[in-house]
Scaffold this motif. Structure first.
Motif, mmCIF file in Angstrom:
data_model
loop_
_atom_site.group_PDB
_atom_site.id
_atom_site.type_symbol
_atom_site.label_atom_id
_atom_site.label_comp_id
_atom_site.label_asym_id
_atom_site.label_seq_id
_atom_site.Cartn_x
_atom_site.Cartn_y
_atom_site.Cartn_z
ATOM 1 N N VAL A 184 0.850 -1.187 0.000
ATOM 2 C CA VAL A 184 0.000 0.000 0.000
ATOM 3 C C VAL A 184 0.891 1.245 0.000
ATOM 4 C CG1 VAL A 184 -1.721 1.297 1.317
ATOM 5 C CG2 VAL A 184 -1.870 -1.198 1.159
ATOM 6 N N LYS A 185 0.486 2.264 -0.764
ATOM 7 C CA LYS A 185 1.280 3.486 -0.863
ATOM 8 C C LYS A 185 1.366 4.207 0.483
ATOM 9 C CE LYS A 185 0.689 4.893 -5.700
ATOM 10 N NZ LYS A 185 0.132 5.945 -6.587
ATOM 11 N N HIS A 186 2.524 4.821 0.722
ATOM 12 C CA HIS A 186 2.656 5.705 1.872
ATOM 13 C C HIS A 186 1.663 6.860 1.717
ATOM 14 C CE1 HIS A 186 6.073 4.013 4.006
ATOM 15 N NE2 HIS A 186 6.701 3.838 2.841
ATOM 16 N N GLY A 187 1.049 7.248 2.803
ATOM 17 C CA GLY A 187 0.059 8.308 2.760
ATOM 18 C C GLY A 187 -1.367 7.804 2.656
ATOM 19 N N SER A 188 -1.550 6.497 2.429
ATOM 20 C CA SER A 188 -2.894 5.928 2.383
ATOM 21 C C SER A 188 -3.472 5.832 3.785
ATOM 22 C CB SER A 188 -2.853 4.537 1.739
ATOM 23 O OG SER A 188 -2.424 4.593 0.403
ATOM 24 N N ALA A 193 -7.387 0.509 5.308
ATOM 25 C CA ALA A 193 -6.812 -0.629 4.580
ATOM 26 C C ALA A 193 -6.876 -1.899 5.430
ATOM 27 C CB ALA A 193 -5.377 -0.332 4.191
ATOM 28 N N ARG A 194 -6.528 -1.765 6.708
ATOM 29 C CA ARG A 194 -6.586 -2.936 7.590
ATOM 30 C C ARG A 194 -8.033 -3.422 7.754
ATOM 31 N NH1 ARG A 194 -3.358 -5.187 11.728
ATOM 32 N NH2 ARG A 194 -1.787 -3.530 11.488
ATOM 33 N N SER A 195 -8.971 -2.484 7.878
ATOM 34 C CA SER A 195 -10.373 -2.893 8.031
ATOM 35 C C SER A 195 -10.877 -3.615 6.789
ATOM 36 C CB SER A 195 -11.244 -1.667 8.322
ATOM 37 O OG SER A 195 -11.285 -0.789 7.203
ATOM 38 N N VAL A 196 -10.413 -3.205 5.606
ATOM 39 C CA VAL A 196 -10.795 -3.895 4.370
ATOM 40 C C VAL A 196 -10.271 -5.330 4.379
ATOM 41 C CG1 VAL A 196 -10.388 -3.991 1.879
ATOM 42 C CG2 VAL A 196 -11.022 -1.830 2.954
ATOM 43 N N LEU A 197 -9.014 -5.509 4.761
ATOM 44 C CA LEU A 197 -8.426 -6.845 4.800
ATOM 45 C C LEU A 197 -9.138 -7.730 5.820
ATOM 46 C CD1 LEU A 197 -4.631 -5.940 4.569
ATOM 47 C CD2 LEU A 197 -6.079 -6.866 2.765
ATOM 48 N N ASP A 198 -9.460 -7.156 6.986
ATOM 49 C CA ASP A 198 -10.183 -7.927 8.004
ATOM 50 C C ASP A 198 -11.563 -8.343 7.500
ATOM 51 O OD1 ASP A 198 -8.156 -7.866 9.897
ATOM 52 O OD2 ASP A 198 -8.860 -5.982 10.798
ATOM 53 N N ASN A 241 9.744 1.883 0.307
ATOM 54 C CA ASN A 241 8.923 1.996 -0.893
ATOM 55 C C ASN A 241 7.426 2.016 -0.610
ATOM 56 O OD1 ASN A 241 11.164 1.884 -2.822
ATOM 57 N ND2 ASN A 241 11.378 -0.245 -2.143
ATOM 58 N N TRP A 242 6.971 1.250 0.392
ATOM 59 C CA TRP A 242 5.540 1.157 0.670
ATOM 60 C C TRP A 242 5.296 0.563 2.046
ATOM 61 C CZ3 TRP A 242 7.018 -1.575 -4.060
ATOM 62 C CH2 TRP A 242 7.470 -2.868 -3.805
ATOM 63 N N ALA A 273 -12.765 1.067 -4.696
ATOM 64 C CA ALA A 273 -14.002 1.756 -4.309
ATOM 65 C C ALA A 273 -13.815 2.668 -3.104
ATOM 66 C CB ALA A 273 -15.088 0.727 -4.010
ATOM 67 N N SER A 274 -12.580 2.857 -2.647
ATOM 68 C CA SER A 274 -12.336 3.664 -1.444
ATOM 69 C C SER A 274 -12.160 5.141 -1.747
ATOM 70 C CB SER A 274 -11.102 3.139 -0.716
ATOM 71 O OG SER A 274 -9.924 3.364 -1.483
ATOM 72 N N ASN A 275 -12.356 5.539 -3.006
ATOM 73 C CA ASN A 275 -12.244 6.950 -3.410
ATOM 74 C C ASN A 275 -10.875 7.551 -3.082
ATOM 75 O OD1 ASN A 275 -14.947 7.071 -4.377
ATOM 76 N ND2 ASN A 275 -15.681 7.361 -2.277
ATOM 77 N N GLY A 276 -9.832 6.751 -3.334
ATOM 78 C CA GLY A 276 -8.472 7.238 -3.154
ATOM 79 C C GLY A 276 -7.931 7.153 -1.756
ATOM 80 N N ARG A 277 -8.692 6.652 -0.807
ATOM 81 C CA ARG A 277 -8.193 6.552 0.576
ATOM 82 C C ARG A 277 -7.069 5.524 0.670
ATOM 83 N NH1 ARG A 277 -13.264 5.599 4.409
ATOM 84 N NH2 ARG A 277 -11.602 5.736 6.002
ATOM 85 N N VAL A 278 -7.149 4.484 -0.166
ATOM 86 C CA VAL A 278 -6.128 3.432 -0.176
ATOM 87 C C VAL A 278 -5.719 3.185 -1.617
ATOM 88 C CG1 VAL A 278 -5.558 1.059 0.421
ATOM 89 C CG2 VAL A 278 -7.143 2.356 1.875
ATOM 90 N N ALA A 279 -4.412 3.115 -1.856
ATOM 91 C CA ALA A 279 -3.892 2.850 -3.195
ATOM 92 C C ALA A 279 -2.811 1.794 -3.123
ATOM 93 C CB ALA A 279 -3.348 4.135 -3.823
ATOM 94 N N ILE A 280 -2.816 0.907 -4.103
ATOM 95 C CA ILE A 280 -1.794 -0.128 -4.190
ATOM 96 C C ILE A 280 -0.477 0.505 -4.624
ATOM 97 C CG2 ILE A 280 -1.065 -2.188 -5.456
ATOM 98 C CD1 ILE A 280 -3.133 -2.821 -3.415
ATOM 99 N N ALA A 281 0.617 0.112 -3.997
ATOM 100 C CA ALA A 281 1.936 0.652 -4.328
ATOM 101 C C ALA A 281 2.598 -0.191 -5.404
ATOM 102 C CB ALA A 281 2.808 0.689 -3.080
ATOM 103 N N SER A 282 3.540 0.446 -6.107
ATOM 104 C CA SER A 282 4.339 -0.266 -7.105
ATOM 105 C C SER A 282 5.731 0.347 -7.114
ATOM 106 C CB SER A 282 3.701 -0.167 -8.493
ATOM 107 O OG SER A 282 3.590 1.196 -8.893
ATOM 108 N N MET A 283 6.668 -0.405 -7.618
ATOM 109 C CA MET A 283 8.045 0.069 -7.651
ATOM 110 C C MET A 283 8.199 1.156 -8.708
ATOM 111 S SD MET A 283 11.169 -0.080 -6.558
ATOM 112 C CE MET A 283 11.316 -1.610 -5.661
ATOM 113 N N THR A 284 8.741 2.286 -8.328
ATOM 114 C CA THR A 284 9.032 3.373 -9.260
ATOM 115 C C THR A 284 10.489 3.791 -9.100
ATOM 116 O OG1 THR A 284 8.307 5.041 -7.669
ATOM 117 C CG2 THR A 284 6.659 4.231 -9.228
#
Length: 299
Positions: A184-188, A193-198, A241-242, A273-284
């Protein structure tokens, strides 16, 4: 007189061999009829397999008894010869004897049974047959990712149960621990995110956890092993990175890949569907400064 005894002995041997041959044909015919009858009337595959093995074993034992009875008057004189020959045969066929001993151990020691998923001699697969000398596996993996059949049937000598560890995926505990990692990206919003996984774990994995708890209690009573958590757990670590979440859970040993697909599909859908609250991270890769290039052309 000696000639008459010799002729009688030869005739007796011929009659004995003829009787053994006829007995073999009769036992073979009866065994074939019983096997066809089992195929027609027994619907359960495991029961049918075990009954067919029982019929085959009984036929071999019956033939051995018949041969012993027919040649019982000659066995005493052949004891010494059998002893000498047996020593040579045992040395020459030591691998075969070890494989037969492995079959005996498999029959009574519960290493694995037909239908179990095992690893033998570096080969992973489902046990589809256990013979007197070899175990037959439907192989998994190799050039195929995940716990999926690749189409090869592998026969492994039963002697491997004495030589190497036997990994059984389904013996006493019918589940495996597995995990997925979600960057997950820093700043999310990490709490969201944890509640979604749970929530996804509760929806997709609760049935496995409930069944595994009872199975694990049976294991604790049978072996000297401490209690373990079979409910899904979510942990978090951060790096440069994340932020990485790990969802650890128990799953049926034959459904690892399909369950992992369901989990990732649902998690990515809810993150989107979180409207940008959580974003998947990737290597840049960020290029900060271009080094000076010094190019000189020789005249």
């Amino acid at each position: 007189m000696m000639q008459m005894l010799s002729n009688w002995s030869q005739n007796h041997t011929v009659r004995g061999l003829a009787a053994v041959f006829i007995a073999f044909l009769v036992v073979r015919a009866v065994t074939s009829l019983l096997r066809r009858s089992l195929s027609a009337h027994v619907r359960d595959g495991n029961t049918r397999y075990r009954l067919r093995k029982l019929v085959n074993g009984a036929s071999y034992l019956l033939l051995l008894v018949i041969v012993t009875v027919i040649f019982s008057d000659r066995l005493g004189g052949l004891t010494v010869a059998f002893g000498v020959a047996g020593a040579g045969v045992a040395f020459a066929l030591q691998e075969v004897i070890a494989s037969f001993a492995g079959w005996v151990a498999l029959s009574f020691a519960n290493f694995y049974r037909v239908g179990d998923r095992v690893q033998l001699g570096g080969i992973r697969g489902d046990v589809i047959d256990i013979g007197m000398l070899r175990t037959t596996l439907m192989e998994l993996g190799q050039w195929v990712d995940g716990d999926l059949y690749n189409g090869r049937i592998v026969r492994v000598a039963n002697s491997f149960v004495f030589k190497e560890p036997v990994f059984n995926y389904s013996a006493d505990f019918h589940f495996l621990w597995d995990e997925i990692k979600v960057p997950v990206k820093h700043g999310s919003d990490l709490t969201h995110a944890r509640s979604v996984l749970d929530a996804v774990a509760a929806d997709k994995l609760s049935a496995y956890a409930t069944e595994a708890e009872g199975n694990w209690q049976e294991l604790v009573q049978k072996y000297s092993i401490e209690a373990a958590t079979v409910r899904p757990t979510v942990t978090l670590v951060a790096n440069d990175n994340w932020v990485e979440f790990t969802l650890r859970y128990v799953v049926d040993y034959k459904r690892r890949r399909s369950v992992k697909d369901e989990l990732f599909t649902e998690i990515l859908s809810r993150f989107a569907a979180s409207n940008g609250r959580v974003a998947i991270a990737s290597m840049t890769v960020h290029l900060v400064e271009t080094p000076t290039l010094d190019v000189r052309l020789a005249s």
